[in-house]
Design an enzyme around this catalytic site. Sequence first.
Site: not given
Length: 145
Positions: A47-48
């Site tokens: 994420h991410f």
Amino acid sequence: MDIHEILNYLPHRYPFVLVDRVLSLELNKEIVAVKNVTINEPFFPGHFPYHPVMPGVLIVEALAQAAAILSFKTMGTKPNDKSVYYFAGMDNVRFKKPVSPGDQLILKVSIDRILRGIWRYKGEALVDGAVVAEAEMMCILKAID
């Protein structure tokens, strides 16, 4: 309050402890706590990968954990294996800025009211003095059947 004492007032354990330190706590009123956000958080690889951002739901969870500490301290009790402190609801949740590795979240939570065992709180998370998230939360302590 350091992490050793915090662990006495939270049922959570690694990797889900989202409060690192309590800066101040006034029983029946409010708590100010800290979550140090590091690149080592288990959620960042997904994420991410190329632009790590702390998931907003985990910011709200950090606020809820601060609320739990405030509530247990206010009640003069600690979590145990006979009850669970549940999230009962959230209102007016807003995410205003992304939270990244290296940020220090300041978690401010105040008790709005307690009615029939339901605790209602107002919380805001700040980074460098700017509000990054805010929420109204409800929690309840329930016996485990």
